[in-house]
Design a protein around this motif. Structure first.
Motif, PDB file in Angstrom:
ATOM      1  N   GLU A 184       0.836  -1.208   0.000  1.00  0.00           N
ATOM      2  CA  GLU A 184       0.000   0.000   0.000  1.00  0.00           C
ATOM      3  C   GLU A 184       0.868   1.255   0.000  1.00  0.00           C
ATOM      4  N   LEU A 185       1.935   1.229   0.770  1.00  0.00           N
ATOM      5  CA  LEU A 185       2.848   2.368   0.835  1.00  0.00           C
ATOM      6  C   LEU A 185       3.451   2.649  -0.542  1.00  0.00           C
ATOM      7  N   ILE A 186       3.865   1.596  -1.222  1.00  0.00           N
ATOM      8  CA  ILE A 186       4.457   1.765  -2.551  1.00  0.00           C
ATOM      9  C   ILE A 186       3.403   2.243  -3.549  1.00  0.00           C
ATOM     10  N   GLN A 187       2.220   1.646  -3.521  1.00  0.00           N
ATOM     11  CA  GLN A 187       1.161   2.006  -4.469  1.00  0.00           C
ATOM     12  C   GLN A 187       0.698   3.449  -4.290  1.00  0.00           C
ATOM     13  N   ASN A 188       0.719   3.921  -3.054  1.00  0.00           N
ATOM     14  CA  ASN A 188       0.218   5.268  -2.766  1.00  0.00           C
ATOM     15  C   ASN A 188       1.344   6.246  -2.428  1.00  0.00           C
ATOM     16  N   ALA A 189       2.555   5.914  -2.810  1.00  0.00           N
ATOM     17  CA  ALA A 189       3.722   6.724  -2.453  1.00  0.00           C
ATOM     18  C   ALA A 189       3.556   8.182  -2.869  1.00  0.00           C
ATOM     19  N   GLU A 190       3.131   8.397  -4.100  1.00  0.00           N
ATOM     20  CA  GLU A 190       2.986   9.774  -4.578  1.00  0.00           C
ATOM     21  C   GLU A 190       1.966  10.550  -3.750  1.00  0.00           C
ATOM     22  N   ASP A 191       0.866   9.897  -3.412  1.00  0.00           N
ATOM     23  CA  ASP A 191      -0.171  10.561  -2.609  1.00  0.00           C
ATOM     24  C   ASP A 191       0.344  10.905  -1.216  1.00  0.00           C
ATOM     25  N   PHE A 192       1.052   9.960  -0.592  1.00  0.00           N
ATOM     26  CA  PHE A 192       1.595  10.211   0.744  1.00  0.00           C
ATOM     27  C   PHE A 192       2.598  11.369   0.724  1.00  0.00           C
ATOM     28  N   LEU A 193       3.477  11.370  -0.264  1.00  0.00           N
ATOM     29  CA  LEU A 193       4.478  12.431  -0.354  1.00  0.00           C
ATOM     30  C   LEU A 193       3.836  13.772  -0.712  1.00  0.00           C
ATOM     31  N   GLU A 194       2.846  13.735  -1.588  1.00  0.00           N
ATOM     32  CA  GLU A 194       2.157  14.977  -1.952  1.00  0.00           C
ATOM     33  C   GLU A 194       1.449  15.577  -0.744  1.00  0.00           C
ATOM     34  N   GLN A 195       0.799  14.741   0.043  1.00  0.00           N
ATOM     35  CA  GLN A 195       0.115  15.223   1.246  1.00  0.00           C
ATOM     36  C   GLN A 195       1.121  15.827   2.234  1.00  0.00           C
ATOM     37  N   ALA A 196       2.256  15.164   2.392  1.00  0.00           N
ATOM     38  CA  ALA A 196       3.294  15.681   3.286  1.00  0.00           C
ATOM     39  C   ALA A 196       3.817  17.023   2.774  1.00  0.00           C
ATOM     40  N   ASP A 197       4.014  17.128   1.463  1.00  0.00           N
ATOM     41  CA  ASP A 197       4.491  18.379   0.874  1.00  0.00           C
ATOM     42  C   ASP A 197       3.479  19.508   1.058  1.00  0.00           C
ATOM     43  N   LEU A 198       2.201  19.185   0.880  1.00  0.00           N
ATOM     44  CA  LEU A 198       1.157  20.201   1.070  1.00  0.00           C
ATOM     45  C   LEU A 198       1.121  20.691   2.513  1.00  0.00           C
ATOM     46  N   ASN A 199       1.297  19.781   3.439  1.00  0.00           N
ATOM     47  CA  ASN A 199       1.328  20.154   4.852  1.00  0.00           C
ATOM     48  C   ASN A 199       2.518  21.077   5.137  1.00  0.00           C
ATOM     49  N   ILE A 200       3.671  20.736   4.588  1.00  0.00           N
ATOM     50  CA  ILE A 200       4.868  21.562   4.770  1.00  0.00           C
ATOM     51  C   ILE A 200       4.658  22.948   4.165  1.00  0.00           C
ATOM     52  N   GLU A 201       4.119  22.991   2.949  1.00  0.00           N
ATOM     53  CA  GLU A 201       3.879  24.283   2.293  1.00  0.00           C
ATOM     54  C   GLU A 201       2.918  25.145   3.100  1.00  0.00           C
ATOM     55  N   SER A 202       1.883  24.527   3.645  1.00  0.00           N
ATOM     56  CA  SER A 202       0.912  25.259   4.448  1.00  0.00           C
ATOM     57  C   SER A 202       1.565  25.847   5.697  1.00  0.00           C
ATOM     58  N   LEU A 203       2.381  25.049   6.352  1.00  0.00           N
ATOM     59  CA  LEU A 203       3.060  25.531   7.559  1.00  0.00           C
ATOM     60  C   LEU A 203       4.072  26.622   7.223  1.00  0.00           C
ATOM     61  N   GLN A 204       4.763  26.488   6.093  1.00  0.00           N
ATOM     62  CA  GLN A 204       5.703  27.533   5.677  1.00  0.00           C
ATOM     63  C   GLN A 204       4.969  28.842   5.396  1.00  0.00           C
TER      64      GLN A 204
END
Length: 99
Positions: free
Chosen positions: A43-63
């Protein structure tokens, strides 16, 4: 505002660490032969892009939040300096920051 700045800074650091941990987990899962992977690893591999995109969006929001807080703190400092008759404070904005 300073407490808020510290809180958001800490959240940002934690989010960056979390994103790094996600990326490490994805890379580690990819190293395991497909037949030996757990359902969670697949599941982690299949959804890797989604997990990383969500993490990036969270970082951008906090920045973004942090930048707004810093701008507000800078404006408060500038206003205090002017109230004391000192117009010399130019702060970070005069060094090419956001306007």
């Amino acid at each position: 505002d300073l407490d808020q700045h510290k809180d958001v800074s800490k959240q940002l650091q934690n989010s960056m660490v979390q994103r790094s941990n996600i990326e490490i987990a994805i890379n580690n899962a990819k190293k395991i032969p497909p037949n030996d992977r757990t359902d969670e690893q697949n599941e982690l591999i299949q959804n890797a892009e989604d997990f990383l995109e969500q993490a990036d969006l969270n970082i951008e929001s906090l920045q973004y939040q942090l930048n707004n807080i810093e701008e507000e703190l800078d404006n408060d400092k500038r206003a205090k300096m002017k109230s004391f008759g000192d117009d010399s404070y130019s702060g970070p904005l005069s060094r090419g920051g956001l306007r």
